[in-house]
Write a protein that holds these residues in place. Structure first.
Motif, PDB file in Angstrom:
ATOM      1  N   HIS A   1       0.841  -1.200   0.000  1.00 61.76           N
ATOM      2  CA  HIS A   1       0.000   0.000   0.000  1.00 61.76           C
ATOM      3  C   HIS A   1       0.876   1.249   0.000  1.00 61.76           C
ATOM      4  CE1 HIS A   1      -3.428  -2.431   2.128  1.00 61.76           C
ATOM      5  NE2 HIS A   1      -3.162  -2.867   0.913  1.00 61.76           N
ATOM      6  N   ALA A   2       1.902   1.231   0.835  1.00 62.41           N
ATOM      7  CA  ALA A   2       2.800   2.385   0.897  1.00 62.41           C
ATOM      8  C   ALA A   2       3.550   2.577  -0.426  1.00 62.41           C
ATOM      9  CB  ALA A   2       3.796   2.205   2.049  1.00 62.41           C
ATOM     10  N   TYR A   3       3.917   1.466  -1.048  1.00 66.36           N
ATOM     11  CA  TYR A   3       4.637   1.557  -2.324  1.00 66.36           C
ATOM     12  C   TYR A   3       3.722   2.068  -3.437  1.00 66.36           C
ATOM     13  CZ  TYR A   3       8.233   0.217  -5.756  1.00 66.36           C
ATOM     14  OH  TYR A   3       9.186   0.216  -6.739  1.00 66.36           O
ATOM     15  N   TYR A   4       2.464   1.627  -3.411  1.00 67.09           N
ATOM     16  CA  TYR A   4       1.479   2.182  -4.344  1.00 67.09           C
ATOM     17  C   TYR A   4       1.357   3.691  -4.145  1.00 67.09           C
ATOM     18  CZ  TYR A   4      -3.140   4.235  -4.859  1.00 67.09           C
ATOM     19  OH  TYR A   4      -4.159   5.123  -5.080  1.00 67.09           O
ATOM     20  N   ALA A   5       1.245   4.118  -2.890  1.00 68.82           N
ATOM     21  CA  ALA A   5       1.102   5.550  -2.606  1.00 68.82           C
ATOM     22  C   ALA A   5       2.344   6.312  -3.052  1.00 68.82           C
ATOM     23  CB  ALA A   5       0.840   5.768  -1.115  1.00 68.82           C
ATOM     24  N   HIS A   6       3.510   5.696  -2.891  1.00 67.39           N
ATOM     25  CA  HIS A   6       4.765   6.333  -3.329  1.00 67.39           C
ATOM     26  C   HIS A   6       4.815   6.458  -4.851  1.00 67.39           C
ATOM     27  CE1 HIS A   6       8.933   7.384  -3.738  1.00 67.39           C
ATOM     28  NE2 HIS A   6       9.249   6.229  -4.310  1.00 67.39           N
ATOM     29  N   GLY A   7       4.461   5.390  -5.536  1.00 65.68           N
ATOM     30  CA  GLY A   7       4.587   5.389  -6.987  1.00 65.68           C
ATOM     31  C   GLY A   7       3.477   6.114  -7.714  1.00 65.68           C
ATOM     32  N   SER A   8       2.290   6.157  -7.108  1.00 64.52           N
ATOM     33  CA  SER A   8       1.121   6.663  -7.836  1.00 64.52           C
ATOM     34  C   SER A   8       0.514   7.941  -7.283  1.00 64.52           C
ATOM     35  CB  SER A   8       0.038   5.571  -7.883  1.00 64.52           C
ATOM     36  OG  SER A   8       0.488   4.450  -8.612  1.00 64.52           O
ATOM     37  N   THR A   9       0.771   8.266  -6.005  1.00 68.62           N
ATOM     38  CA  THR A   9       0.110   9.439  -5.419  1.00 68.62           C
ATOM     39  C   THR A   9       1.068  10.388  -4.712  1.00 68.62           C
ATOM     40  OG1 THR A   9      -0.443   8.312  -3.329  1.00 68.62           O
ATOM     41  CG2 THR A   9      -2.024   8.106  -5.134  1.00 68.62           C
ATOM     42  N   GLY A  10       2.378  10.214  -4.912  1.00 69.72           N
ATOM     43  CA  GLY A  10       3.329  11.189  -4.407  1.00 69.72           C
ATOM     44  C   GLY A  10       3.769  11.008  -2.975  1.00 69.72           C
ATOM     45  N   ALA A  11       3.529   9.849  -2.400  1.00 70.08           N
ATOM     46  CA  ALA A  11       3.972   9.590  -1.024  1.00 70.08           C
ATOM     47  C   ALA A  11       5.479   9.347  -0.990  1.00 70.08           C
ATOM     48  CB  ALA A  11       3.236   8.382  -0.466  1.00 70.08           C
ATOM     49  N   PRO A  12       6.091   9.457   0.178  1.00 74.19           N
ATOM     50  CA  PRO A  12       7.527   9.164   0.296  1.00 74.19           C
ATOM     51  C   PRO A  12       7.785   7.663   0.173  1.00 74.19           C
ATOM     52  CG  PRO A  12       6.600   9.658   2.437  1.00 74.19           C
ATOM     53  CD  PRO A  12       5.518   9.941   1.449  1.00 74.19           C
TER      54      PRO A  12
ATOM     55  N   GLY B   1       4.680  -0.365  -7.382  1.00 75.68           N
ATOM     56  CA  GLY B   1       4.481   1.056  -7.169  1.00 75.68           C
ATOM     57  C   GLY B   1       3.293   1.617  -7.916  1.00 75.68           C
ATOM     58  N   TYR B   2       2.559   0.768  -8.613  1.00 71.21           N
ATOM     59  CA  TYR B   2       1.391   1.222  -9.370  1.00 71.21           C
ATOM     60  C   TYR B   2       0.085   0.735  -8.762  1.00 71.21           C
ATOM     61  CZ  TYR B   2      -1.805   2.192 -13.213  1.00 71.21           C
ATOM     62  OH  TYR B   2      -2.856   2.666 -13.959  1.00 71.21           O
ATOM     63  N   ALA B   3       0.096  -0.492  -8.235  1.00 65.71           N
ATOM     64  CA  ALA B   3      -1.136  -1.077  -7.707  1.00 65.71           C
ATOM     65  C   ALA B   3      -0.817  -1.943  -6.489  1.00 65.71           C
ATOM     66  CB  ALA B   3      -1.840  -1.900  -8.788  1.00 65.71           C
ATOM     67  N   ASP B   4      -1.861  -2.420  -5.844  1.00 60.87           N
ATOM     68  CA  ASP B   4      -1.763  -3.229  -4.627  1.00 60.87           C
ATOM     69  C   ASP B   4      -1.607  -4.690  -5.042  1.00 60.87           C
ATOM     70  OD1 ASP B   4      -1.932  -4.068  -1.988  1.00 60.87           O
ATOM     71  OD2 ASP B   4      -4.121  -3.946  -1.910  1.00 60.87           O
ATOM     72  N   ARG B   5      -0.370  -5.126  -5.329  1.00 64.10           N
ATOM     73  CA  ARG B   5      -0.135  -6.388  -6.013  1.00 64.10           C
ATOM     74  C   ARG B   5      -0.157  -7.639  -5.127  1.00 64.10           C
ATOM     75  NH1 ARG B   5      -0.898  -5.490 -11.413  1.00 64.10           N
ATOM     76  NH2 ARG B   5       0.429  -3.798 -12.198  1.00 64.10           N
ATOM     77  N   HIS B   6       0.372  -7.544  -3.922  1.00 62.46           N
ATOM     78  CA  HIS B   6       0.518  -8.716  -3.039  1.00 62.46           C
ATOM     79  C   HIS B   6       1.309  -9.822  -3.720  1.00 62.46           C
ATOM     80  CE1 HIS B   6      -2.028  -7.336   0.339  1.00 62.46           C
ATOM     81  NE2 HIS B   6      -2.623  -6.637  -0.598  1.00 62.46           N
ATOM     82  N   TRP B   7       2.396  -9.439  -4.381  1.00 68.17           N
ATOM     83  CA  TRP B   7       3.283 -10.389  -5.034  1.00 68.17           C
ATOM     84  C   TRP B   7       4.231 -11.017  -4.024  1.00 68.17           C
ATOM     85  CZ3 TRP B   7       4.854  -6.572  -9.505  1.00 68.17           C
ATOM     86  CH2 TRP B   7       3.878  -6.625 -10.515  1.00 68.17           C
ATOM     87  N   ALA B   8       4.850 -12.111  -4.434  1.00 64.97           N
ATOM     88  CA  ALA B   8       5.913 -12.718  -3.628  1.00 64.97           C
ATOM     89  C   ALA B   8       7.047 -11.722  -3.445  1.00 64.97           C
ATOM     90  CB  ALA B   8       6.431 -13.976  -4.323  1.00 64.97           C
ATOM     91  N   ILE B   9       7.707 -11.794  -2.291  1.00 61.81           N
ATOM     92  CA  ILE B   9       8.844 -10.912  -2.046  1.00 61.81           C
ATOM     93  C   ILE B   9       9.942 -11.229  -3.072  1.00 61.81           C
ATOM     94  CG2 ILE B   9      10.493 -10.093  -0.323  1.00 61.81           C
ATOM     95  CD1 ILE B   9       7.462  -9.728   0.367  1.00 61.81           C
ATOM     96  N   GLY B  10      10.415 -10.176  -3.732  1.00 57.38           N
ATOM     97  CA  GLY B  10      11.414 -10.332  -4.769  1.00 57.38           C
ATOM     98  C   GLY B  10      10.858 -10.274  -6.173  1.00 57.38           C
ATOM     99  N   ASP B  11       9.534 -10.416  -6.321  1.00 60.28           N
ATOM    100  CA  ASP B  11       8.913 -10.366  -7.648  1.00 60.28           C
ATOM    101  C   ASP B  11       8.638  -8.938  -8.109  1.00 60.28           C
ATOM    102  OD1 ASP B  11       9.011 -13.070  -7.819  1.00 60.28           O
ATOM    103  OD2 ASP B  11       6.844 -13.407  -7.852  1.00 60.28           O
ATOM    104  N   GLY B  12       8.665  -7.983  -7.176  1.00 57.98           N
ATOM    105  CA  GLY B  12       8.424  -6.591  -7.525  1.00 57.98           C
ATOM    106  C   GLY B  12       9.699  -5.776  -7.460  1.00 57.98           C
TER     107      GLY B  12
END
Length: 273
Positions: A184-195, A218-229
């Motif tokens: 969620h934080a990464y989505y906010a960073h990539g898409s809405t200007g969050a740190p 950084g674009y969406a709420d993916r819930h991917w395996a760690i290392g896949d993003g």
């Protein structure tokens, strides 16, 4: 990376537990159950399901929690009739926690992208929203205190990492704490200007008691395996190393078949066990 090597747990339904039981029990890993989210379950015979959970968890002595109900539940609701539903669902969630002796329940943050851009234009924008949250959660936090459970306030659209920190501080209670969802934080960073994601850790400091670990782009709420993003995991874990409160670190993946893959990545990188 040196220092404390955190033990990672996972979120899952109780039907998945048997498949991952040996891994969970190996280190009595943090466990978060996802079975008590919907109104159908909470308004139904959830006690029977809870008895099944307790039977399956025989031998488990780790830190147990649940993801609380969240569909359509705005904990900043101002409408008194909507508040009744919000409070009812959270109260039902805490009844489940009491039955299971679960010590955390995840609750979704009410702060939206719209809030980030608009609350400041109103003289009482922030204070009114916080007042609504306090009125919605007052009795819920008190009940959580009584049963020894902590409400973990998880970022959803939050752009400002400190906004949930102020929310938690306003209750002056050990029964409410900050949760971080990395995706969620990464989505906010990539898409809405969050740190960056590690800034969320630094903003919460010792009030951070719960982390959902998931990879994303950084674009969406993916819930991917760690290392896949493309999330910067060393930065996150380095930020976590600065504090000694050892929050619950819980893999929350779209597919739990990827739990071993995620753990291999974290282990090989020397980040967690």
């Amino acid at each position: 990376m040196t220092g404390y090597l955190p033990v990672v747990g996972a979120a899952m339904s109780i039907t998945e537990y048997d498949q991952h039981r040996d891994w969970i029990l190996e280190k009595q890993r943090d466990l978060e159950l996802q079975d008590f989210i919907t109104a159908d379950v909470l308004n139904g015979n959830w006690e029977h399901l809870a008895e099944e959970v307790l039977a399956k968890l025989d031998g488990y002595t780790g830190r147990l929690g649940i993801h609380g109900p969240f569909w359509n539940l705005d904990i900043s609701a101002a409408d008194p009739e909507i508040r009744q539903i919000v409070q009812k669902r959270l109260d039902q969630g805490l009844d489940v926690c009491r039955k299971l002796k679960a010590t955390h329940m995840v609750v979704h943050s009410p702060y939206t992208t719209w809030d980030q851009h608009n609350l400041d234009q109103y003289d009482q924008g922030h204070s009114f929203k916080l007042q609504c949250i306090q009125e919605n959660l007052g009795a819920v936090v008190a009940k959580a205190e009584d049963i020894g459970c902590t409400l973990m306030i998880e970022n959803i659209e939050d752009v400002d990492p400190s906004i949930r920190v102020e929310l938690v501080k306003s209750f002056n209670s050990n029964a409410i704490a900050v949760s971080l969802d990395t995706g969620h934080a990464y989505y906010a960073h990539g898409s809405t200007g969050a740190p960056p994601v590690d800034y969320y850790v630094k903003a919460a400091g010792p009030l951070l008691q719960h982390v959902h670990l998931q990879d994303a782009d950084g674009y969406a709420d993916r819930h991917w395996a760690i290392g896949d993003g493309t999330l910067q995991w060393p930065a996150l874990f380095n930020a976590l190393q600065k504090y000694t409160n050892h929050p619950r670190l819980i893999l929350e993946l779209a597919n739990n078949a990827n739990l071993p893959k995620s753990m291999r990545y974290l282990s090989e990188q020397g980040l967690a066990q």
